[in-house]
Scaffold this active site. Sequence first.
Site, PDB file in Angstrom:
ATOM      1  N   THR A   1      64.955  10.407-147.019  1.00  0.00           N
ATOM      2  CA  THR A   1      64.297  10.090-145.743  1.00  0.00           C
ATOM      3  C   THR A   1      65.259   9.806-144.598  1.00  0.00           C
ATOM      4  O   THR A   1      66.375   9.307-144.820  1.00  0.00           O
ATOM      5  CB  THR A   1      63.397   8.841-145.942  1.00  0.00           C
TER       6      THR A   1
ATOM      7  N   GLU B   1      64.926   7.427-142.755  1.00  0.00           N
ATOM      8  CA  GLU B   1      65.103   5.972-142.701  1.00  0.00           C
ATOM      9  C   GLU B   1      66.502   5.565-143.156  1.00  0.00           C
ATOM     10  O   GLU B   1      66.954   4.456-142.880  1.00  0.00           O
ATOM     11  CB  GLU B   1      64.044   5.278-143.567  1.00  0.00           C
TER      12      GLU B   1
ATOM     13  N   TYR C   1      62.829  -0.620-147.834  1.00  0.00           N
ATOM     14  CA  TYR C   1      62.480   0.776-148.149  1.00  0.00           C
ATOM     15  C   TYR C   1      63.706   1.673-147.962  1.00  0.00           C
ATOM     16  O   TYR C   1      64.059   2.461-148.845  1.00  0.00           O
ATOM     17  CB  TYR C   1      61.326   1.230-147.240  1.00  0.00           C
TER      18      TYR C   1
ATOM     19  N   LYS D   1      65.679   3.735-150.868  1.00  0.00           N
ATOM     20  CA  LYS D   1      65.824   5.200-150.791  1.00  0.00           C
ATOM     21  C   LYS D   1      67.304   5.597-150.746  1.00  0.00           C
ATOM     22  O   LYS D   1      67.667   6.707-151.126  1.00  0.00           O
ATOM     23  CB  LYS D   1      65.090   5.729-149.565  1.00  0.00           C
TER      24      LYS D   1
HETATM   25  P1  NAP Z   1      52.315   8.803-149.419  1.00  0.00           P
HETATM   26  O1  NAP Z   1      51.207   9.562-148.768  1.00  0.00           O
HETATM   27  O2  NAP Z   1      52.411   7.329-149.218  1.00  0.00           O
HETATM   28  O3  NAP Z   1      52.226   9.117-150.996  1.00  0.00           O
HETATM   29  C1  NAP Z   1      52.970   8.375-151.911  1.00  0.00           C
HETATM   30  C2  NAP Z   1      52.589   8.823-153.309  1.00  0.00           C
HETATM   31  O4  NAP Z   1      53.339   8.049-154.256  1.00  0.00           O
HETATM   32  C3  NAP Z   1      51.111   8.596-153.656  1.00  0.00           C
HETATM   33  O5  NAP Z   1      50.667   9.655-154.469  1.00  0.00           O
HETATM   34  C4  NAP Z   1      51.145   7.296-154.442  1.00  0.00           C
HETATM   35  O6  NAP Z   1      50.061   7.155-155.329  1.00  0.00           O
HETATM   36  C5  NAP Z   1      52.429   7.505-155.217  1.00  0.00           C
HETATM   37  N1  NAP Z   1      52.964   6.271-155.781  1.00  0.00           N
HETATM   38  C6  NAP Z   1      53.218   5.101-155.133  1.00  0.00           C
HETATM   39  N2  NAP Z   1      53.716   4.195-155.995  1.00  0.00           N
HETATM   40  C7  NAP Z   1      53.771   4.794-157.214  1.00  0.00           C
HETATM   41  C8  NAP Z   1      54.160   4.376-158.508  1.00  0.00           C
HETATM   42  N3  NAP Z   1      54.590   3.142-158.740  1.00  0.00           N
HETATM   43  N4  NAP Z   1      54.088   5.276-159.516  1.00  0.00           N
HETATM   44  C9  NAP Z   1      53.617   6.530-159.310  1.00  0.00           C
HETATM   45  N5  NAP Z   1      53.214   6.975-158.108  1.00  0.00           N
HETATM   46  C10 NAP Z   1      53.285   6.112-157.074  1.00  0.00           C
HETATM   47  O7  NAP Z   1      53.728   9.409-148.998  1.00  0.00           O
HETATM   48  P2  NAP Z   1      54.062  10.831-148.319  1.00  0.00           P
HETATM   49  O8  NAP Z   1      53.983  10.670-146.854  1.00  0.00           O
HETATM   50  O9  NAP Z   1      53.298  11.886-149.002  1.00  0.00           O
HETATM   51  O10 NAP Z   1      55.608  10.949-148.674  1.00  0.00           O
HETATM   52  C11 NAP Z   1      56.034  11.557-149.891  1.00  0.00           C
HETATM   53  C12 NAP Z   1      57.446  11.095-150.219  1.00  0.00           C
HETATM   54  O11 NAP Z   1      58.325  11.463-149.146  1.00  0.00           O
HETATM   55  C13 NAP Z   1      57.617   9.595-150.374  1.00  0.00           C
HETATM   56  O12 NAP Z   1      58.619   9.387-151.337  1.00  0.00           O
HETATM   57  C14 NAP Z   1      58.114   9.134-149.016  1.00  0.00           C
HETATM   58  O13 NAP Z   1      58.863   7.943-149.140  1.00  0.00           O
HETATM   59  C15 NAP Z   1      58.971  10.308-148.626  1.00  0.00           C
HETATM   60  N6  NAP Z   1      59.107  10.568-147.186  1.00  0.00           N
HETATM   61  C16 NAP Z   1      57.994  10.683-146.405  1.00  0.00           C
HETATM   62  C17 NAP Z   1      58.138  10.981-145.058  1.00  0.00           C
HETATM   63  C18 NAP Z   1      56.941  11.123-144.151  1.00  0.00           C
HETATM   64  O14 NAP Z   1      57.117  11.094-142.936  1.00  0.00           O
HETATM   65  N7  NAP Z   1      55.744  11.328-144.692  1.00  0.00           N
HETATM   66  C19 NAP Z   1      59.422  11.175-144.521  1.00  0.00           C
HETATM   67  C20 NAP Z   1      60.524  11.067-145.366  1.00  0.00           C
HETATM   68  C21 NAP Z   1      60.349  10.779-146.700  1.00  0.00           C
HETATM   69  P3  NAP Z   1      48.682   6.446-154.862  1.00  0.00           P
HETATM   70  O15 NAP Z   1      47.893   7.524-154.165  1.00  0.00           O
HETATM   71  O16 NAP Z   1      48.088   6.017-156.135  1.00  0.00           O
HETATM   72  O17 NAP Z   1      49.042   5.323-153.944  1.00  0.00           O
HETATM   73  N1  GDD Z   2      52.739   1.706-139.011  1.00  0.00           N
HETATM   74  C1  GDD Z   2      52.744   1.295-137.739  1.00  0.00           C
HETATM   75  N2  GDD Z   2      51.652   0.630-137.254  1.00  0.00           N
HETATM   76  N3  GDD Z   2      53.835   1.546-136.986  1.00  0.00           N
HETATM   77  C2  GDD Z   2      53.796   1.146-135.685  1.00  0.00           C
HETATM   78  C3  GDD Z   2      52.709   0.486-135.130  1.00  0.00           C
HETATM   79  C4  GDD Z   2      51.576   0.205-135.959  1.00  0.00           C
HETATM   80  O1  GDD Z   2      50.593  -0.382-135.543  1.00  0.00           O
HETATM   81  N4  GDD Z   2      52.976   0.249-133.829  1.00  0.00           N
HETATM   82  C5  GDD Z   2      54.184   0.738-133.575  1.00  0.00           C
HETATM   83  N5  GDD Z   2      54.705   1.285-134.707  1.00  0.00           N
HETATM   84  C6  GDD Z   2      56.041   1.886-134.832  1.00  0.00           C
HETATM   85  C7  GDD Z   2      56.856   1.361-136.004  1.00  0.00           C
HETATM   86  O2  GDD Z   2      57.444   0.104-135.678  1.00  0.00           O
HETATM   87  C8  GDD Z   2      57.866   2.492-136.166  1.00  0.00           C
HETATM   88  O3  GDD Z   2      58.932   2.307-135.282  1.00  0.00           O
HETATM   89  C9  GDD Z   2      57.081   3.739-135.746  1.00  0.00           C
HETATM   90  O4  GDD Z   2      55.897   3.270-135.088  1.00  0.00           O
HETATM   91  C10 GDD Z   2      56.668   4.635-136.915  1.00  0.00           C
HETATM   92  O5  GDD Z   2      56.037   3.843-137.884  1.00  0.00           O
HETATM   93  P1  GDD Z   2      55.320   4.495-139.174  1.00  0.00           P
HETATM   94  O6  GDD Z   2      54.334   5.491-138.744  1.00  0.00           O
HETATM   95  O7  GDD Z   2      54.861   3.367-140.031  1.00  0.00           O
HETATM   96  O8  GDD Z   2      56.497   5.329-139.865  1.00  0.00           O
HETATM   97  P2  GDD Z   2      58.019   4.946-140.214  1.00  0.00           P
HETATM   98  O9  GDD Z   2      58.883   5.724-139.270  1.00  0.00           O
HETATM   99  O10 GDD Z   2      58.214   3.495-140.281  1.00  0.00           O
HETATM  100  O11 GDD Z   2      58.161   5.514-141.685  1.00  0.00           O
HETATM  101  C11 GDD Z   2      57.647   6.807-142.023  1.00  0.00           C
HETATM  102  O12 GDD Z   2      58.651   7.786-141.818  1.00  0.00           O
HETATM  103  C12 GDD Z   2      59.806   7.659-142.664  1.00  0.00           C
HETATM  104  C13 GDD Z   2      60.786   8.782-142.271  1.00  0.00           C
HETATM  105  O13 GDD Z   2      61.487   8.427-141.128  1.00  0.00           O
HETATM  106  C14 GDD Z   2      57.188   6.756-143.476  1.00  0.00           C
HETATM  107  O14 GDD Z   2      56.508   7.948-143.774  1.00  0.00           O
HETATM  108  C15 GDD Z   2      58.375   6.639-144.434  1.00  0.00           C
HETATM  109  O15 GDD Z   2      57.918   6.777-145.784  1.00  0.00           O
HETATM  110  C16 GDD Z   2      59.370   7.761-144.110  1.00  0.00           C
HETATM  111  O16 GDD Z   2      60.489   7.681-144.960  1.00  0.00           O
END
Ligand code: NAP
Ligand code: GDD
Length: 351
Positions: A132, A134, A156, A160
């Site tokens: 990520t 992050e 987190y 990671k």
């Molecule tokens: P998500 O929607 O939060 O999905 C997370 C998945 O992990 C869900 O299927 C969840 O199951 C499962 N999970 C959580 N804890 C677990 C455990 N203890 N054992 C087995 N499964 C578990 O996340 P996503 O947005 O699809 O992201 C997929 C991956 O990419 C994650 O690793 C995330 O950290 C990473 N990532 C995401 C982003 C982004 O912007 N979306 C960016 C960079 C990296 P449940 O449905 O049961 O909760």
């Molecule tokens: N969630 C959330 N809720 N975020 C908020 C809010 C709110 O009400 N208001 C402002 N934010 C700001 C957060 O402080 C952050 O700076 C930004 O919006 C994005 O927040 P999220 O959407 O929660 O995503 P993230 O950037 O913290 O994390 C996501 O992206 C990562 C990759 O950069 C997640 O998907 C992580 O799993 C992933 O690794």
Amino acid sequence: MKIALITGVTGQDGSYLAELLLEKDYQVHGIIRRSSSYNLDRLDEIHIEGVKKNENFHLHYGDMTDSMNVIRLISETQPDEIYNLAAQSHVKVSFDMPEYTADVDGVGTLRILEAVRILKLSEKTRIYQASTSELYGKVQEVPQSETTPFYPRSPYGVAKMYGFWITKNYRESYNMFAVNGILFNHESERRGEEFVTRKITLAAARIAYGKQEKLYLGNLDAKRDWGYAKDYVECMWLMLQHDTPEDFVIATGEMHTVREFVEKTFLEVGINIKWEGEGVNEIGIDLKTGKTIIKVEEKYFRPAEVEQLMGDPSKAEDLLKWDSKKTSFDELIKKMVAFDIKKKNLEVYES
Ligand code: NAP
Ligand code: GDD
């Protein structure tokens, strides 16, 4: 027929990836957690409980914290490719559950790698680790690339970071095809409702239809590089088809503020926002009605914030021929809003 194992298949990315691999004629195995309520909604296109919808799609109960379960499932499925997407993926929640987040997101990655090694599958099985942006946290340069130093800002991010290095370490120590996709934020109609983009698009739809009065947010000035999840899962697959195991940054190369996301989203539903005040006293007013519809609330701020993220996707563009501009920022918002407006049962939200 290739066999893939996806951890986190019920999540946003897992569900899109499963669909993509089935289209490519893979046999797909997904790991799901036992839950007291139904948690397979995102798999609706390919799975209906109790009905055999797709004979190449199989679900197994498991958990990233259970080593024996991980070993058994990898042994039984003998995958050609493992996509490790399971994670406690919410940054703010990781401050409340740091140990659990480390166990699932950090040690969980080790469990997958070690299982493949123990089972002597290192030569057969390719592994994708969901890394990520992050990791860049307090960014050391702009934009961030594969060579930018890391500075994570949350439990987190730190968990990671372990996942990133242990993947690289197994690659270098045991010659495994194990790679990190350093993905920047990616969103979609399936994005979890507690992430900022989906929280905003759902609220805009509800407010426009009189089902919600106000939207409460945290840091409006945070900047992110937001892409479309469906485009990003394609890149996960491309990374595992590449000749050599390498880590890649996946991003759009554009950065926008949360404030901008709010403004564009509300414009999509015909609401013009005027901002007034500062910091926690800032409010967003509907220009037409004069009503306050957005408020800032302290509880959504993080103990340490990642102020800005913007990736440089050139390596993926050059080597994987991945198109970082496939879905624009404006198109992403349009897709999410259109979906949320169509949702038949917009629940009534009290403010
Ligand atoms: P998500 O929607 O939060 O999905 C997370 C998945 O992990 C869900 O299927 C969840 O199951 C499962 N999970 C959580 N804890 C677990 C455990 N203890 N054992 C087995 N499964 C578990 O996340 P996503 O947005 O699809 O992201 C997929 C991956 O990419 C994650 O690793 C995330 O950290 C990473 N990532 C995401 C982003 C982004 O912007 N979306 C960016 C960079 C990296 P449940 O449905 O049961 O909760
Ligand atoms: N969630 C959330 N809720 N975020 C908020 C809010 C709110 O009400 N208001 C402002 N934010 C700001 C957060 O402080 C952050 O700076 C930004 O919006 C994005 O927040 P999220 O959407 O929660 O995503 P993230 O950037 O913290 O994390 C996501 O992206 C990562 C990759 O950069 C997640 O998907 C992580 O799993 C992933 O690794």
